[in-house]
Design an enzyme around this catalytic site. Structure first.
Site, short mmCIF file in Angstrom:
data_model
loop_
_atom_site.label_atom_id
_atom_site.label_comp_id
_atom_site.label_asym_id
_atom_site.label_seq_id
_atom_site.Cartn_x
_atom_site.Cartn_y
_atom_site.Cartn_z
N TYR A 1 0.72 -1.24 -0.01
CA TYR A 1 -0.12 -0.13 -0.04
C TYR A 1 0.97 1.12 0.01
O TYR A 1 1.79 1.35 0.86
CB TYR A 1 -0.85 -0.12 1.22
CG TYR A 1 -1.82 1.01 1.34
CD1 TYR A 1 -2.95 1.42 0.38
CD2 TYR A 1 -1.48 2.25 2.51
CE1 TYR A 1 -3.74 2.18 0.79
CE2 TYR A 1 -2.46 3.17 2.69
CZ TYR A 1 -3.55 3.29 1.70
OH TYR A 1 -4.24 4.35 1.80
N LYS B 1 -12.13 -0.46 5.32
CA LYS B 1 -12.23 -1.14 4.24
C LYS B 1 -13.31 -2.14 4.60
O LYS B 1 -14.28 -1.89 5.11
CB LYS B 1 -11.06 -1.79 3.54
CG LYS B 1 -9.73 -0.58 3.77
CD LYS B 1 -10.01 0.47 2.63
CE LYS B 1 -9.07 1.58 2.77
NZ LYS B 1 -7.66 1.24 2.81
C1 PLP Z 1 -6.49 1.71 3.15
C2 PLP Z 1 -5.35 0.74 3.45
C3 PLP Z 1 -4.48 1.18 4.60
C4 PLP Z 1 -4.60 2.54 5.30
O1 PLP Z 1 -5.70 2.54 6.08
P1 PLP Z 1 -6.57 3.97 6.70
O2 PLP Z 1 -7.68 3.54 7.32
O3 PLP Z 1 -6.70 4.77 5.30
O4 PLP Z 1 -5.70 4.61 7.34
C5 PLP Z 1 -3.26 0.38 5.08
N1 PLP Z 1 -3.25 -0.88 4.23
C6 PLP Z 1 -4.06 -1.24 3.13
C7 PLP Z 1 -4.08 -2.34 2.50
C8 PLP Z 1 -5.18 -0.27 2.80
O5 PLP Z 1 -5.86 -0.55 1.90
#
Ligand code: PLP
Length: 399
Positions: A116, A213
């Site tokens: 990421y 997510k």
């Molecule tokens: C979105 C995401 C993050 C960061 O998360 P936030 O909630 O935006 O801080 C870290 N790892 C992965 C794989 C992501 O998709």
């Protein structure tokens, strides 16, 4: 329910401050209540001391513990097979908590070669600020990992399924090598969710999520979780979070708890949709490579079948006509939305080369498997025929 009233002996201004909660709620609330309080009063002073030092102790101050947040921590720890979990205000805070508690200035990290973008940014910052050396290896190459480990290596960092080309890490193989050398394995399990993979059961030490997510699942809360296989790491992680302060608020925790209730249903439905879309895209004349672990030509297709309880809702594909054509495809979408992020009930599409990976040079894009025409899709739970109708009209517009 007994009706509590404030002592009428007090004056109005005092009584206005001291509204009493019902002393006895008969019947258990079916939804976890939101404990919107930062501080707890105790008749027994020893309990207050306990709350300050013990992640499983009494409630004293909400940066250390809150009943709604702890309900979420215990629930996700249970799903991941962890001894304990720390909820954080974002996924990035989860990553910082997981790594920060275990890094020393001048140390070394081994990191999977495509991760990421936000994580790459954090690691580059830590590297410059604390003189941390970083080595990159493929996530499915335990031999390369063994060669990269040094006596200073603090941790190995993997993503179960990586962004955007859905590479699958060999969590069991990599963590076995790390464990033999006394090195922690930290896994970002955001893309798989505990529905598809439980990395701690494969030998990892720490597993973390952007709960923004799949765990939340409705694109309405920013949150993170760090889950620990062992008690000492859990206590150290909790203490680091209490000291640095990225802990979660009760309303955010409540939204994630609500999302969790449908996690398995959402991930299953979205995965079914992704398998179908990947198959149809692979047969489309305007589409080159399709990246999805369900596809027989995916580099870790066999590993994914062994390790994951399903190929997952994320996919990517290459528009063969290139960057401008990919942008036009996104511009023609009506049901799918052109947006970053992922893991919600709605299907989102985006162009990594101009957004999440815009700072990558040509060599870095190639290493990450991204072309000018790559479009990433976070598949939601809509009817797959509606999704395909929109995608195919965007790919082949009527003249
Ligand atoms: C979105 C995401 C993050 C960061 O998360 P936030 O909630 O935006 O801080 C870290 N790892 C992965 C794989 C992501 O998709």
């Amino acid at each position: 329910m007994s009706l509590e009233q404030n002592p009428p002996s007090h004056s109005l201004s005092t009584r206005a401050v001291h509204t009493a909660a019902p002393a006895d709620v008969q019947g258990r609330p079916v939804s976890v209540p939101i404990y919107q309080t930062t501080v707890y009063a105790h008749d027994d002073p020893a309990l207050l001391t306990d709350s300050l030092d013990n992640p499983r102790g009494a409630f004293g101050y909400s940066r250390m513990a809150n009943p709604t947040v702890r309900a979420l921590e215990n629930a996700v720890a249970g799903l991941e097979g962890a001894v304990g979990a720390v909820a954080t205000a974002s996924g990035m805070a989860a990553i910082h908590t997981a790594l920060g508690a275990n890094l020393r200035a001048g140390g070394h990290l081994v990191v999977q070669d495509s991760i990421y973008g936000g994580t790459t940014g954090l690691l580059n910052d830590l590297a410059a600020r604390w003189d941390i050396r970083i080595s990159q290896v493929p996530g499915d190459d335990p031999v390369a990992l063994a060669a990269a480990l040094t006596p200073d290596t603090a941790a190995v960092y993997l993503e179960t399924i990586s962004n955007p080309v859905t590479s699958v890490a060999d969590v069991a193989g990599m963590s076995a090598v790390a464990r033999e050398r006394g090195v922690l394995t930290v896994v970002d399990n955001t893309f798989a969710s505990p529905v598809l993979c439980r990395p701690l059961q494969l030998g990892a030490d720490i597993v973390l999520h952007s709960a923004t997510k799949y765990l939340g699942g409705h694109s309405d809360v920013t949150a993170g979780l760090v889950c620990y296989a062992a008690d000492d790491a859990f206590v150290a992680g909790w203490k680091y979070a209490v000291a640095t302060g990225p802990t979660m608020d009760p309303f955010g925790a409540w939204l994630v708890i609500r999302g969790l209730q449908t996690l398995a249903l959402r991930v299953a439905a979205a995965t079914d949709n992704a398998v179908e879309l990947a198959a149809r895209l692979a047969g489309h004349p305007g589409v080159g490579r399709v990246h999805h672990p369900s596809r027989p030509d995916h580099p870790q297709h066999a590993l994914a079948e062994r390790m994951l309880d399903g190929p997952g809702p994320m996919l990517a594909f290459d528009v063969t006509a290139g960057r401008q054509a990919a942008m036009e495809v996104l511009g023609r979408l009506r049901l799918l939305q052109n947006a970053p992020s992922l893991g919600g009930v709605e299907t989102l599409a985006m162009h990594p080369a101009s957004t999440s990976h815009r700072h990558y040079d040509a060599a870095a894009l190639e290493q990450a498997g991204i072309t000018d025409g790559t479009i990433r899709i976070s598949t939601g739970v809509e009817d797959v025929e509606d999704l395909w109708a929109d995608l195919s009209q965007a790919l082949t517009p009527a003249r």
